[in-house]
Design a protein around this motif. Structure first.
Motif, PDB file in Angstrom:
ATOM      1  N   ALA A  29      38.317 -39.051 -23.690  1.00  0.00           N
ATOM      2  CA  ALA A  29      36.927 -38.841 -24.087  1.00  0.00           C
ATOM      3  C   ALA A  29      36.128 -40.129 -24.130  1.00  0.00           C
ATOM      4  CB  ALA A  29      36.892 -38.158 -25.459  1.00  0.00           C
ATOM      5  N   ALA A  30      36.734 -41.240 -23.780  1.00  0.00           N
ATOM      6  CA  ALA A  30      36.059 -42.526 -23.915  1.00  0.00           C
ATOM      7  C   ALA A  30      34.851 -42.660 -23.000  1.00  0.00           C
ATOM      8  CB  ALA A  30      37.046 -43.668 -23.639  1.00  0.00           C
ATOM      9  N   PHE A  31      34.838 -41.901 -21.881  1.00  0.00           N
ATOM     10  CA  PHE A  31      33.726 -42.042 -20.950  1.00  0.00           C
ATOM     11  C   PHE A  31      32.433 -41.438 -21.495  1.00  0.00           C
ATOM     12  CE2 PHE A  31      34.146 -37.624 -19.876  1.00  0.00           C
ATOM     13  CZ  PHE A  31      32.956 -37.260 -19.233  1.00  0.00           C
ATOM     14  N   ALA A  32      32.481 -40.771 -22.660  1.00  0.00           N
ATOM     15  CA  ALA A  32      31.287 -40.142 -23.221  1.00  0.00           C
ATOM     16  C   ALA A  32      30.176 -41.143 -23.487  1.00  0.00           C
ATOM     17  CB  ALA A  32      31.640 -39.409 -24.521  1.00  0.00           C
ATOM     18  N   ALA A  33      30.520 -42.420 -23.639  1.00  0.00           N
ATOM     19  CA  ALA A  33      29.503 -43.433 -23.900  1.00  0.00           C
ATOM     20  C   ALA A  33      28.530 -43.567 -22.739  1.00  0.00           C
ATOM     21  CB  ALA A  33      30.166 -44.785 -24.188  1.00  0.00           C
ATOM     22  N   ALA A  34      29.004 -43.436 -21.506  1.00  0.00           N
ATOM     23  CA  ALA A  34      28.133 -43.615 -20.338  1.00  0.00           C
ATOM     24  C   ALA A  34      27.040 -42.544 -20.266  1.00  0.00           C
ATOM     25  CB  ALA A  34      28.961 -43.639 -19.054  1.00  0.00           C
ATOM     26  N   PRO A  35      27.363 -41.244 -20.398  1.00  0.00           N
ATOM     27  CA  PRO A  35      26.280 -40.251 -20.418  1.00  0.00           C
ATOM     28  C   PRO A  35      25.319 -40.455 -21.587  1.00  0.00           C
ATOM     29  CG  PRO A  35      28.382 -39.185 -20.008  1.00  0.00           C
ATOM     30  CD  PRO A  35      28.688 -40.611 -20.364  1.00  0.00           C
ATOM     31  N   PHE A  36      25.846 -40.884 -22.734  1.00  0.00           N
ATOM     32  CA  PHE A  36      25.000 -41.098 -23.906  1.00  0.00           C
ATOM     33  C   PHE A  36      24.003 -42.220 -23.642  1.00  0.00           C
ATOM     34  CE2 PHE A  36      24.615 -42.877 -28.371  1.00  0.00           C
ATOM     35  CZ  PHE A  36      23.755 -41.888 -28.792  1.00  0.00           C
ATOM     36  N   LEU A  37      24.481 -43.339 -23.102  1.00  0.00           N
ATOM     37  CA  LEU A  37      23.600 -44.470 -22.825  1.00  0.00           C
ATOM     38  C   LEU A  37      22.621 -44.157 -21.694  1.00  0.00           C
ATOM     39  CD1 LEU A  37      26.103 -47.467 -23.104  1.00  0.00           C
ATOM     40  CD2 LEU A  37      24.273 -46.853 -24.693  1.00  0.00           C
ATOM     41  N   ALA A  38      23.012 -43.258 -20.790  1.00  0.00           N
ATOM     42  CA  ALA A  38      22.122 -42.901 -19.694  1.00  0.00           C
ATOM     43  C   ALA A  38      20.897 -42.132 -20.173  1.00  0.00           C
ATOM     44  CB  ALA A  38      22.880 -42.077 -18.651  1.00  0.00           C
ATOM     45  N   LEU A  39      20.890 -41.730 -21.429  1.00  0.00           N
ATOM     46  CA  LEU A  39      19.707 -41.078 -21.984  1.00  0.00           C
ATOM     47  C   LEU A  39      18.576 -42.076 -22.210  1.00  0.00           C
ATOM     48  CD1 LEU A  39      21.358 -38.725 -24.649  1.00  0.00           C
ATOM     49  CD2 LEU A  39      20.422 -38.063 -22.423  1.00  0.00           C
ATOM     50  N   VAL A  40      18.922 -43.354 -22.431  1.00  0.00           N
ATOM     51  CA  VAL A  40      17.901 -44.356 -22.746  1.00  0.00           C
ATOM     52  C   VAL A  40      17.881 -45.507 -21.750  1.00  0.00           C
ATOM     53  CG1 VAL A  40      17.861 -43.833 -25.208  1.00  0.00           C
ATOM     54  CG2 VAL A  40      19.496 -45.514 -24.328  1.00  0.00           C
ATOM     55  N   LEU A  41      18.890 -45.614 -20.909  1.00  0.00           N
ATOM     56  CA  LEU A  41      18.947 -46.648 -19.885  1.00  0.00           C
ATOM     57  C   LEU A  41      18.987 -45.985 -18.523  1.00  0.00           C
ATOM     58  CD1 LEU A  41      21.704 -48.970 -21.416  1.00  0.00           C
ATOM     59  CD2 LEU A  41      19.240 -49.380 -21.451  1.00  0.00           C
ATOM     60  N   SER A  42      18.749 -46.748 -17.487  1.00  0.00           N
ATOM     61  CA  SER A  42      18.970 -46.200 -16.157  1.00  0.00           C
ATOM     62  C   SER A  42      20.474 -45.961 -15.986  1.00  0.00           C
ATOM     63  CB  SER A  42      18.478 -47.181 -15.089  1.00  0.00           C
ATOM     64  OG  SER A  42      19.343 -48.306 -15.007  1.00  0.00           O
ATOM     65  N   PRO A  43      20.857 -45.016 -15.121  1.00  0.00           N
ATOM     66  CA  PRO A  43      22.289 -44.763 -14.930  1.00  0.00           C
ATOM     67  C   PRO A  43      23.068 -46.022 -14.561  1.00  0.00           C
ATOM     68  CG  PRO A  43      21.020 -43.012 -13.929  1.00  0.00           C
ATOM     69  CD  PRO A  43      20.029 -44.053 -14.357  1.00  0.00           C
ATOM     70  N   GLY A  44      22.493 -46.865 -13.703  1.00  0.00           N
ATOM     71  CA  GLY A  44      23.172 -48.098 -13.320  1.00  0.00           C
ATOM     72  C   GLY A  44      23.395 -49.023 -14.504  1.00  0.00           C
ATOM     73  N   GLN A  45      22.384 -49.174 -15.353  1.00  0.00           N
ATOM     74  CA  GLN A  45      22.525 -50.010 -16.535  1.00  0.00           C
ATOM     75  C   GLN A  45      23.586 -49.464 -17.480  1.00  0.00           C
ATOM     76  OE1 GLN A  45      18.473 -49.935 -17.885  1.00  0.00           O
ATOM     77  NE2 GLN A  45      17.962 -51.874 -16.905  1.00  0.00           N
ATOM     78  N   ALA A  46      23.632 -48.130 -17.615  1.00  0.00           N
ATOM     79  CA  ALA A  46      24.585 -47.512 -18.538  1.00  0.00           C
ATOM     80  C   ALA A  46      26.026 -47.762 -18.108  1.00  0.00           C
ATOM     81  CB  ALA A  46      24.315 -46.009 -18.647  1.00  0.00           C
ATOM     82  N   ILE A  47      26.321 -47.501 -16.812  1.00  0.00           N
ATOM     83  CA  ILE A  47      27.701 -47.685 -16.366  1.00  0.00           C
ATOM     84  C   ILE A  47      28.036 -49.165 -16.243  1.00  0.00           C
ATOM     85  CG2 ILE A  47      27.825 -45.433 -15.251  1.00  0.00           C
ATOM     86  CD1 ILE A  47      27.344 -46.751 -12.575  1.00  0.00           C
ATOM     87  N   GLY A  48      27.040 -49.992 -15.901  1.00  0.00           N
ATOM     88  CA  GLY A  48      27.281 -51.427 -15.808  1.00  0.00           C
ATOM     89  C   GLY A  48      27.563 -52.050 -17.150  1.00  0.00           C
ATOM     90  N   LEU A  49      26.893 -51.574 -18.181  1.00  0.00           N
ATOM     91  CA  LEU A  49      27.117 -52.089 -19.530  1.00  0.00           C
ATOM     92  C   LEU A  49      28.523 -51.761 -20.018  1.00  0.00           C
ATOM     93  CD1 LEU A  49      25.934 -53.401 -22.112  1.00  0.00           C
ATOM     94  CD2 LEU A  49      25.193 -51.110 -22.796  1.00  0.00           C
ATOM     95  N   MET A  50      29.005 -50.561 -19.692  1.00  0.00           N
ATOM     96  CA  MET A  50      30.284 -50.114 -20.234  1.00  0.00           C
ATOM     97  C   MET A  50      31.485 -50.698 -19.511  1.00  0.00           C
ATOM     98  SD  MET A  50      29.781 -48.454 -22.899  1.00  0.00           S
ATOM     99  CE  MET A  50      31.531 -48.126 -23.090  1.00  0.00           C
ATOM    100  N   LEU A  51      31.346 -51.057 -18.231  1.00  0.00           N
ATOM    101  CA  LEU A  51      32.518 -51.472 -17.459  1.00  0.00           C
ATOM    102  C   LEU A  51      33.279 -52.649 -18.074  1.00  0.00           C
ATOM    103  CD1 LEU A  51      34.388 -51.271 -15.045  1.00  0.00           C
ATOM    104  CD2 LEU A  51      32.758 -52.649 -13.733  1.00  0.00           C
TER     105      LEU A  51
END
Length: 255
Positions: A29-51
């Protein structure tokens, strides 16, 4: 990426949750952070931040499970993931942010559907006994490709990797160790394409340095909550959260 306080107000609980999930409840379930952050960031920023944060957390797991993995199965998944990562990078070049929001939302809801199907026995994944080590090469490469693609899009490569590994007859420790090794390598392989595409930038690195203590705090908290929090309740809340978040991303992408 701006360092607005509202971004960190969401990033802190998202990263904390990731650490808790990986530290005490497995990494599913750890990947849930990426969809959550994509609510306020661009998708690229969200996945880039989490990597980088995912890679940082995985370092501790690699040490804990060192040498306990199935090298053959890990290599099949890792090798297969490379074309999947390349496909994800190619898709990112041509897809607009709304398309990626749609994909992340679909992956989030698909993840919940996969877990519910497993829990209700609609999808039966049974470990085989005494698997032939020479077999499963094509299956490993195929599911590795799916793993690479979904991992590139939203760090959600767990389900396709599990489909392959659950059919390999691995014991619990070997299964977990192989998963840890696979995703450490997959995340490392994504780093170059993320940088080339501008997904992983200097700004996200600065944010990661700020959030790194939060990731470690979540990892520590997860270890201590492992025997104190009902696992079924934890995942039910996570799945409900993913359904709402995934639905919101799909709605935003289509409107």
């Amino acid at each position: 990426m701006g360092f607005d306080w509202t971004v960190f107000a969401l990033a802190v609980p998202a990263v904390l949750f990731t650490g808790v999930s990986k530290g005490g409840f497995g990494s599913g379930a750890a990947f849930a952070a990426a969809p959550f952050l994509a609510l306020v960031l661009s998708p690229g920023q969200a996945i880039g931040l989490m990597l980088p944060l995912l890679m940082l957390i995985d370092l501790g797991a690699i040490r804990a499970y060192w040498g306990r993995w199935s090298r053959r199965d890990a290599l099949r998944l890792i090798g297969g993931s490379l074309p999947g990562i390349a496909a994800g990078a190619a898709l990112y070049r041509v897809a607009d942010p709304d398309m990626f929001r749609l994909l992340i939302g679909l992956v989030a809801i698909g993840f919940v559907a996969f877990q519910m199907a497993r829990a209700s026995d609609l999808l039966k994944l049974r470990a085989v006994h005494r698997p032939d080590p020479s077999r499963g090469r094509l299956a490993g490469v195929f599911w590795g490709g799916v793993t690479g693609l979904t991992s590139f899009i939203s760090h959600a490569g767990g389900p396709p990797a599990a489909v392959y590994l659950l059919g390999r007859g691995l014991d619990k420790t070997t299964f977990q160790a192989t998963t840890v090794l696979t995703f450490w390598a997959v995340n490392l392989a994504k780093l170059g394409p993320y940088m080339a595409l501008g997904i992983f930038t200097r700004d996200t690195l600065i944010a990661d340095l700020i959030l790194a203590p939060v990731a470690f705090a979540g990892l520590w908290l997860g270890v201590h909550l492992h025997s104190r929090v009902n696992e079924k309740l934890f995942f039910r809340l996570t799945y409900a959260f993913l359904l709402v978040t995934g639905g919101k991303l799909i709605f935003d992408a289509l409107t």
